[in-house]
Design an enzyme around this catalytic site. Structure first.
Site, PDB file in Angstrom:
ATOM      1  N   GLU A   1      -5.096   3.792  -8.003  1.00 48.71           N
ATOM      2  CA  GLU A   1      -6.331   4.386  -7.469  1.00 48.71           C
ATOM      3  C   GLU A   1      -6.472   5.828  -7.940  1.00 48.71           C
ATOM      4  O   GLU A   1      -5.591   6.653  -7.696  1.00 48.71           O
ATOM      5  CB  GLU A   1      -6.343   4.340  -5.933  1.00 48.71           C
ATOM      6  CG  GLU A   1      -7.641   4.928  -5.392  1.00 48.71           C
ATOM      7  CD  GLU A   1      -7.707   5.019  -3.874  1.00 48.71           C
ATOM      8  OE1 GLU A   1      -6.897   4.374  -3.176  1.00 48.71           O
ATOM      9  OE2 GLU A   1      -8.578   5.763  -3.398  1.00 48.71           O
TER      10      GLU A   1
ATOM     11  N   HIS B   1       0.839  -1.204   0.000  1.00 45.87           N
ATOM     12  CA  HIS B   1       0.000   0.000   0.000  1.00 45.87           C
ATOM     13  C   HIS B   1       0.877   1.259   0.000  1.00 45.87           C
ATOM     14  O   HIS B   1       1.583   1.527   0.958  1.00 45.87           O
ATOM     15  CB  HIS B   1      -0.878  -0.051   1.251  1.00 45.87           C
ATOM     16  CG  HIS B   1      -1.882   1.043   1.345  1.00 45.87           C
ATOM     17  ND1 HIS B   1      -1.826   2.034   2.289  1.00 45.87           N
ATOM     18  CD2 HIS B   1      -2.985   1.296   0.588  1.00 45.87           C
ATOM     19  CE1 HIS B   1      -2.850   2.847   2.137  1.00 45.87           C
ATOM     20  NE2 HIS B   1      -3.564   2.415   1.120  1.00 45.87           N
TER      21      HIS B   1
ATOM     22  N   HIS C   1      -1.043  10.891  -2.693  1.00 47.99           N
ATOM     23  CA  HIS C   1      -2.347  10.600  -2.095  1.00 47.99           C
ATOM     24  C   HIS C   1      -3.164  11.854  -1.832  1.00 47.99           C
ATOM     25  O   HIS C   1      -4.332  11.949  -2.189  1.00 47.99           O
ATOM     26  CB  HIS C   1      -2.150   9.821  -0.790  1.00 47.99           C
ATOM     27  CG  HIS C   1      -3.418   9.511  -0.075  1.00 47.99           C
ATOM     28  ND1 HIS C   1      -4.016  10.385   0.821  1.00 47.99           N
ATOM     29  CD2 HIS C   1      -4.240   8.425  -0.125  1.00 47.99           C
ATOM     30  CE1 HIS C   1      -5.135   9.853   1.289  1.00 47.99           C
ATOM     31  NE2 HIS C   1      -5.291   8.665   0.733  1.00 47.99           N
TER      32      HIS C   1
HETATM   33  O1  G3P Z   1      -6.056   0.613  -1.359  1.00 42.71           O
HETATM   34  C1  G3P Z   1      -7.186   1.378  -1.071  1.00 42.71           C
HETATM   35  C2  G3P Z   1      -6.880   2.415  -0.058  1.00 42.71           C
HETATM   36  O2  G3P Z   1      -5.654   2.986  -0.385  1.00 42.71           O
HETATM   37  C3  G3P Z   1      -7.934   3.450   0.051  1.00 42.71           C
HETATM   38  O3  G3P Z   1      -7.662   4.441   0.982  1.00 42.71           O
HETATM   39  O4  G3P Z   1      -7.062   6.732   1.575  1.00 42.71           O
HETATM   40  O5  G3P Z   1      -5.331   4.995   1.627  1.00 42.71           O
HETATM   41  O6  G3P Z   1      -6.215   5.814  -0.548  1.00 42.71           O
HETATM   42  P1  G3P Z   1      -6.526   5.540   0.894  1.00 42.71           P
HETATM   43 CA    CA Z   2      -5.056   4.483  -2.054  1.00 40.28          CA
END
Ligand code: G3P
Ligand code: CA
Length: 283
Positions: A136, A27, A69
């Site tokens: 994402e 992640h 992010h």
């Molecule tokens: O992998 C999904 C997750 O990353 C969603 O939350 O806020 O960390 O992008 P966020």
């Molecule tokens: Ca994410």
């Protein structure tokens, strides 16, 4: 969905094979040990054996996709400003590692520079294993649907926008925005997608079917409250991707439920735990 390498979890499209275990997605890279979304974080994740890597993408003022992010650069860099109002050149002037405790390891400026999606795709495709990239797209954003359009342009340029199957796909596109998932599905029907969500009502309802998502993505908190999401997704031919699964007990919980993909900030130790059968050794 699988990594396509015939690895530990086999080739089932909706989840691991019986007795197998989830695939591990880093992640934002190995973001517990290195600054998120940097080359340092992704190289470490790949070296640690991650099956996939996750990134968030945003568009710069001059139309470049960058791996960041937050809406602003303030938290993760030594600068300030809104990503969508800055040019690639302005964003490249900043350092994205100084804030992180791993700075003491001194990975060097290149390892903590801004990373573009283009650069991350190159890194992943050049790696010596078929690692999957989970991209994402964040919404709502100033440039709206242009983000998915640019992501698809890039995936086409690398020849990975139309995989022969979900198993063989090297890229997966995810979003909390159902409209964004639909845009991807409509333009690139073979590309796997994950509809992310905060509630089981949303993920277990008709939204994933409406937009044609190939997987649903609850948080570990939502999954613990609604474990039936795994079976419901499987009944609809969907895999389940769970985030952010950092704790030993949560990794075991996901494995026992048959979750296909776990996204974690600790890919190395999560791989080790799973490979050791979650016995607690090396914990
Ligand atoms: O992998 C999904 C997750 O990353 C969603 O939350 O806020 O960390 O992008 P966020
Ligand atoms: Ca994410």
């Amino acid at each position: 969905m699988t990594s396509g390498d015939g690895g530990a979890a086999g080739s089932a499209s909706c989840g691991p094979e019986p007795g197998g275990h989830p695939f591990v997605v880093a992640h934002r890279g190995a973001s517990a040990d290195r600054p998120e979304h940097t080359l340092a974080a992704y190289e470490l994740a790949l070296k640690e054996g991650a099956d996939g890597v996750e990134c968030d993408v945003r568009l710069t003022r001059d139309g470049h996709l960058v791996c960041l992010h937050d809406r602003k650069v303030d938290r993760t860099s030594n600068g300030t400003g809104v990503v969508s109002e800055m040019t690639l050149e302005q964003l490249r002037e900043l350092d994205y590692g100084a804030w992180h405790p791993s700075r003491r390891n001194d990975t060097g400026p290149a390892a903590t520079a801004l990373l573009t999606l283009d650069e991350l795709i190159s890194l992943v495709l050049d790696w010596n294993r078929p690692v999957k990239l989970f991209i994402e797209t964040k919404h709502p954003v100033r440039y709206g649907a242009l983000v998915e359009s640019k992501v698809l342009d890039l995936l086409h340029r690398y020849g990975i926008a139309s995989p022969a199957s979900a198993d063989l796909a090297r890229a997966v596109v995810m979003s909390f925005s159902a409209a964004a998932v639909w845009r991807i599905r409509r333009a690139a029907p073979m590309l796997p997608t994950v509809l992310l969500g905060d509630t089981s009502r949303f993920l277990g309802g008709g939204a994933a079917t409406t937009v044609g998502a190939t997987a649903v993505g609850p948080s570990i908190m939502t999954l613990r409250q609604h474990p039936e999401l795994v079976d419901r997704a499987a009944a609809q031919g969907r895999a389940l991707y769970c985030w952010t699964v950092d704790h030993f007990e949560d990794v075991g919980y996901c494995r026992d439920l048959g979750v296909a993909w776990v996204a974690t900030n600790h890919p190395g130790r999560t791989k080790t735990w799973l490979q050791d059968g979650l016995t607690g050794a090396g914990r």
